[in-house]
Write an enzyme that holds these catalytic residues in place. Structure first.
Site, mmCIF file in Angstrom:
data_model
loop_
_atom_site.group_PDB
_atom_site.id
_atom_site.type_symbol
_atom_site.label_atom_id
_atom_site.label_comp_id
_atom_site.label_asym_id
_atom_site.label_seq_id
_atom_site.Cartn_x
_atom_site.Cartn_y
_atom_site.Cartn_z
ATOM 1 N N SER A 72 0.834 -1.206 0.000
ATOM 2 C CA SER A 72 0.000 0.000 0.000
ATOM 3 C C SER A 72 0.873 1.262 0.000
ATOM 4 O O SER A 72 0.512 2.264 -0.625
ATOM 5 C CB SER A 72 -0.981 -0.004 1.174
ATOM 6 O OG SER A 72 -0.309 0.127 2.398
ATOM 7 N N ARG B 208 13.344 -7.756 5.197
ATOM 8 C CA ARG B 208 14.700 -8.273 5.397
ATOM 9 C C ARG B 208 15.581 -7.169 5.931
ATOM 10 O O ARG B 208 15.465 -6.030 5.512
ATOM 11 C CB ARG B 208 15.305 -8.752 4.072
ATOM 12 C CG ARG B 208 14.601 -9.937 3.572
ATOM 13 C CD ARG B 208 15.294 -10.585 2.416
ATOM 14 N NE ARG B 208 14.512 -11.732 2.056
ATOM 15 C CZ ARG B 208 14.603 -12.911 2.652
ATOM 16 N NH1 ARG B 208 15.500 -13.114 3.590
ATOM 17 N NH2 ARG B 208 13.825 -13.906 2.297
ATOM 18 N N HIS C 112 8.291 3.198 9.387
ATOM 19 C CA HIS C 112 7.990 2.273 10.486
ATOM 20 C C HIS C 112 6.737 2.757 11.221
ATOM 21 O O HIS C 112 6.616 3.950 11.511
ATOM 22 C CB HIS C 112 9.186 2.200 11.445
ATOM 23 C CG HIS C 112 8.977 1.204 12.534
ATOM 24 N ND1 HIS C 112 9.113 -0.157 12.334
ATOM 25 C CD2 HIS C 112 8.584 1.371 13.827
ATOM 26 C CE1 HIS C 112 8.819 -0.786 13.453
ATOM 27 N NE2 HIS C 112 8.503 0.115 14.371
HETATM 28 C C1 GRF Z 1 3.881 -0.547 6.861
HETATM 29 O O1 GRF Z 1 3.113 -0.492 8.022
HETATM 30 C C2 GRF Z 1 5.277 -0.040 7.125
HETATM 31 O O2 GRF Z 1 5.314 0.951 8.114
HETATM 32 C C3 GRF Z 1 6.001 -1.267 7.599
HETATM 33 O O3 GRF Z 1 5.474 -2.305 6.820
HETATM 34 C C4 GRF Z 1 4.147 -1.979 6.419
HETATM 35 C C5 GRF Z 1 4.070 -2.149 4.943
HETATM 36 O O4 GRF Z 1 2.745 -2.031 4.469
HETATM 37 N N1 GRF Z 1 7.431 -1.106 7.480
HETATM 38 P P1 GRF Z 1 2.479 -2.014 2.911
HETATM 39 O O5 GRF Z 1 3.084 -3.289 2.328
HETATM 40 O O6 GRF Z 1 3.101 -0.789 2.320
HETATM 41 O O7 GRF Z 1 0.981 -2.012 2.757
#
Ligand code: GRF
Length: 201
Positions: free
Chosen positions: A12, A90, A108
């Site tokens: 997303s 990773r 994050h």
């Molecule tokens: C997000 O919540 C990001 O903060 C974390 O992993 C998730 C990825 O979500 N590092 P998406 O795959 O972009 O929907």
């Protein structure tokens, strides 16, 4: 500016960044996806958006170093200015981080340094804190660590479930990440030691 988005899952954030590029809000000359999971939903999103995909599976290499060398080699011809990790599951080796020093950023779902790790939203909810949030930061050799570029708080209410909190955090992410990439491309982000300075956001 040329951007590589590294992702392993839903994508997303990938879609939010690509949308911002297509709308001209983020001025990227090119964008590509690096993915390590052939069945990840993000690959379908990239294909739909006509974004080039580099698929590199960790299982095809004897070591993490070989895996990362293959990624670096495939990236060479794209002259990448910035790597944006968006749910890339990773940990990058110190050698890879050094090679792209101050050119790798991560998003994050917490106000770092609180709630590091892959269950940050659940951990914040279970800890009963009044607020959590989103952090975009430069990547260094430690997990979920490095100079903070942008942070935004998300309040937790006593009605929140994991799903409702995740939804609000993701919608903040989808604005904050394109904003951080725009600032980087506009050269408005300066790193002074461990601190980031942002001029005229
Ligand atoms: C997000 O919540 C990001 O903060 C974390 O992993 C998730 C990825 O979500 N590092 P998406 O795959 O972009 O929907």
């Amino acid at each position: 500016m040329n951007l590589a988005i590294f992702a392993s899952g839903q994508g997303s954030n990938f879609s939010a960044i690509v949308k911002a590029i297509k709308r001209g809000k983020v001025k990227a000359r090119s964008v590509l996806l690096v993915c390590d999971k052939p069945d990840a939903r993000v690959i379908g999103r990239a294909k739909k958006a006509k974004v080039a995909v580099i698929l590199v599976r960790r299982e095809d290499f004897a070591s993490r170093i070989d895996f990362e060398t293959a990624i670096s080699q495939r990236l060479k011809s794209y002259k990448i200015d910035l790597i944006a990790l968006a749910g890339f599951m990773r940990m990058l080796s110190p050698g890879f981080v050094r090679k792209y020093r101050n050119r790798i950023i991560n998003i994050h779902p917490s106000l770092l340094p609180a709630f590091k790790g892959s269950h940050a939203i659940k951990d914040a909810l279970e800890a009963g804190v009044a607020s959590t949030g989103v952090t975009v930061h430069f990547v260094d050799e430690e997990m979920d660590h490095g100079p903070v570029i942008l942070q935004q708080e998300v309040r937790i209410t006593n009605k929140d479930t994991l799903a409702s909190l995740e939804k609000r955090i993701h919608s903040v992410e989808h604005k904050l990440y394109p904003q951080a990439i725009r600032l980087f491309f506009e050269k408005k982000i300066k790193i002074k030691g461990r601190k980031v300075e942002i001029s005229n956001p």
